[in-house]
Design a protein around this motif. Structure first.
Motif, PDB file in Angstrom:
ATOM      1  N   GLY A 125       0.331  -1.215  -0.146  1.00 46.18           N
ATOM      2  CA  GLY A 125      -0.237  -0.036   0.249  1.00 46.18           C
ATOM      3  C   GLY A 125       0.832   1.830  -0.228  1.00 46.18           C
ATOM      4  O   GLY A 125       0.178   2.270   0.128  1.00 46.18           O
ATOM      5  N   GLY A 126       2.105   1.506  -0.444  1.00 45.40           N
ATOM      6  CA  GLY A 126       2.961   2.195   0.271  1.00 45.40           C
ATOM      7  C   GLY A 126       3.252   3.218  -1.597  1.00 45.40           C
ATOM      8  O   GLY A 126       2.672   2.447  -2.697  1.00 45.40           O
ATOM      9  N   ALA A 127       3.682   4.476  -1.814  1.00 49.13           N
ATOM     10  CA  ALA A 127       3.451   5.410  -2.704  1.00 49.13           C
ATOM     11  C   ALA A 127       4.809   4.987  -3.578  1.00 49.13           C
ATOM     12  O   ALA A 127       5.552   4.679  -2.988  1.00 49.13           O
ATOM     13  CB  ALA A 127       3.645   6.465  -2.318  1.00 49.13           C
ATOM     14  N   GLN A 128       4.639   4.921  -5.049  1.00 48.52           N
ATOM     15  CA  GLN A 128       6.230   4.965  -5.327  1.00 48.52           C
ATOM     16  C   GLN A 128       7.224   5.486  -5.157  1.00 48.52           C
ATOM     17  O   GLN A 128       7.996   5.178  -5.486  1.00 48.52           O
ATOM     18  CB  GLN A 128       5.883   4.437  -7.146  1.00 48.52           C
ATOM     19  CG  GLN A 128       7.041   4.086  -8.052  1.00 48.52           C
ATOM     20  CD  GLN A 128       6.907   4.172  -9.100  1.00 48.52           C
ATOM     21  OE1 GLN A 128       6.138   3.502 -10.513  1.00 48.52           O
ATOM     22  NE2 GLN A 128       7.151   5.476 -10.235  1.00 48.52           N
ATOM     23  N   ALA A 129       6.843   6.796  -4.466  1.00 45.81           N
ATOM     24  CA  ALA A 129       8.136   7.967  -5.065  1.00 45.81           C
ATOM     25  C   ALA A 129       8.805   7.746  -3.521  1.00 45.81           C
ATOM     26  O   ALA A 129       9.912   7.592  -3.542  1.00 45.81           O
ATOM     27  CB  ALA A 129       7.150   8.914  -4.335  1.00 45.81           C
ATOM     28  N   ALA A 130       8.174   6.485  -3.158  1.00 45.37           N
ATOM     29  CA  ALA A 130       8.375   6.188  -1.849  1.00 45.37           C
ATOM     30  C   ALA A 130       9.680   5.198  -1.604  1.00 45.37           C
ATOM     31  O   ALA A 130      10.571   5.070  -0.801  1.00 45.37           O
ATOM     32  CB  ALA A 130       7.493   5.976  -0.375  1.00 45.37           C
ATOM     33  N   ALA A 131       9.634   4.092  -2.438  1.00 47.07           N
ATOM     34  CA  ALA A 131      10.673   3.123  -3.394  1.00 47.07           C
ATOM     35  C   ALA A 131      11.889   3.673  -4.196  1.00 47.07           C
ATOM     36  O   ALA A 131      12.934   3.336  -4.054  1.00 47.07           O
ATOM     37  CB  ALA A 131      10.035   1.548  -3.006  1.00 47.07           C
ATOM     38  N   ILE A 132      11.285   4.338  -4.718  1.00 50.78           N
ATOM     39  CA  ILE A 132      12.472   5.164  -6.005  1.00 50.78           C
ATOM     40  C   ILE A 132      14.119   5.069  -5.457  1.00 50.78           C
ATOM     41  O   ILE A 132      14.861   4.513  -6.027  1.00 50.78           O
ATOM     42  CB  ILE A 132      12.020   6.032  -6.381  1.00 50.78           C
ATOM     43  CG1 ILE A 132      10.592   6.062  -7.664  1.00 50.78           C
ATOM     44  CG2 ILE A 132      12.730   6.955  -7.900  1.00 50.78           C
ATOM     45  CD1 ILE A 132      11.006   4.406  -8.942  1.00 50.78           C
ATOM     46  N   PRO A 133      14.057   6.308  -4.533  1.00 51.77           N
ATOM     47  CA  PRO A 133      15.412   6.173  -3.560  1.00 51.77           C
ATOM     48  C   PRO A 133      15.919   4.055  -3.088  1.00 51.77           C
ATOM     49  O   PRO A 133      17.430   4.283  -4.024  1.00 51.77           O
ATOM     50  CB  PRO A 133      15.767   6.763  -2.407  1.00 51.77           C
ATOM     51  CG  PRO A 133      14.257   7.627  -2.655  1.00 51.77           C
ATOM     52  CD  PRO A 133      13.627   6.276  -3.669  1.00 51.77           C
TER      53      PRO A 133
END
Length: 361
Positions: A125-133
């Protein structure tokens, strides 16, 4: 008990703890377990160079009763990751080291690890932006491992992703430093570029990634692999140790980082960890199979290298047919770990597991 024995008895290896002693007797490796998981409380435009084959592109699963377009997903996520990597590692001073870093980092590849990271973030349920780094960080570290693996003092290879290896272009000394720089920058980038995620989760992710690539992960696997090359007495237990650490550990970290950054609970993270560990070993089993069934042109790297260096592989120990069966079994066991997650969000990980199982290079 090794994985093949467990498979034959229809048992799951991952119900057992990691072995506490090296199969060759000189490396201690406790079970991977980040500190935050000991608590029951949850922790508050570049082109895609990896072209899918026809068989791979047909891999689909259903999402909300509609076909999931895996090929479109791969293109979208790989383009996004490639752009993020290009922006992250800009040309700077001294130019030679940055050129060497970018040469290997942007040389193509399927971006499987970043996609696993993003998909794991999505499934909890997380947002993609949170995982990009974090996704970029694991790709930087994966690239570092390839640069160093190809060095004459390691696997001594001249071809990677269809291009001359880093040391062939920039020299051995610069290649070593380029790998070192990517390793250091991966942690800096993840720590600084991650936004909208609790500090305790970022810290947990940093610890998870560091453990996965150190003497309890990638380095351990590489050391044992080097030690055992040419040893005719290497068995399945040692082979499992090598690949669970050398290959599966970073794939596992990719998924776990995504789940942590996406806000996953400890229970969700552990289920995804088991999924990832299985597909990590699956990745290597398939790699062993491809090394004996594909050409250098098809693989984008030197084919037949395992046979030439007398490396122990799954086809060598099991035979090609049994190795293929083992890969399929790992794939099915991995996908079973996704039961209980939202079906509308599990499609990318299901498809990525099938892709790893059926990839052609």
């Amino acid at each position: 008990m090794n994985l093949v024995d467990a498979w034959a008895q229809n048992l799951s290896f991952f119900k057992q703890p990691f072995p506490s002693k090296s199969p060759i007797g000189f490396i201690h490796h406790p079970k991977f377990e980040p500190l935050f998981l000991k608590s029951r409380r949850p922790i508050s435009s570049l082109g895609v160079s990896a072209v899918l084959t026809v068989e791979e592109a047909r891999l689909t699963t259903r999402r909300d009763d509609a076909p999931f377009d895996f090929n479109a997903y791969v293109v979208e996520k790989a383009n996004h990751v490639n752009k993020a990597l290009d922006d992250a590692v800009a040309v700077g001073n001294p130019p030679m080291i940055h050129d060497a870093m970018r040469y290997s980092l942007l040389a193509g590849g399927k971006r499987v690890r970043p996609m696993l990271c993003i998909a794991a973030c999505d499934i909890v349920g997380g947002a993609q932006a949170a995982a990009i780094p974090a996704a970029c960080a694991v790709e930087m570290i994966h690239t570092m491992s390839l640069i160093h693996d190809d060095l004459p003092c390691m696997d001594n290879d001249d071809l990677r992703r269809g291009k001359p290896t880093n040391h062939k272009v920039f020299g051995e000394n610069v290649a070593v430093l380029a790998g070192d720089a990517l390793l250091a920058y991966a942690f800096e980038f993840m720590a600084k570029a991650t936004v909208g995620v609790a500090a305790e989760r970022i810290l947990a992710a940093v610890g998870e990634l560091a453990k996965a690539i150190g003497t309890e992960g990638l380095v351990a696997g590489q050391v044992v692999d080097l030690h055992c090359t040419g040893d005719a007495n290497v068995g399945l237990e040692t082979l499992e140790y090598i690949h669970i650490h050398k290959t599966a550990a970073l794939l596992e970290a990719s998924v776990v980082l995504g789940a942590i950054m996406g806000g996953g609970s400890s229970e969700q993270v552990e289920k995804l960890r088991t999924f990832a560990r299985k597909i990590g070993l699956l990745f290597q089993v398939v790699d062993d199979i491809l090394d004996v069934t594909k050409s250098s042109e098809e693989l984008g790297k030197t084919a037949g290298k395992d046979l030439a260096t007398d490396k122990t592989t799954y086809p060598k120990l099991l035979g090609l047919e049994k190795a293929i069966e083992f890969a399929e079994k790992l794939n099915e066991e991995a996908k079973a770990q996704l039961d209980g997650f939202d079906p509308s969000k599990s499609a990318p990980l299901l498809a990525l597991a099938d892709y790893i199982a059926h990839r052609q290079n």
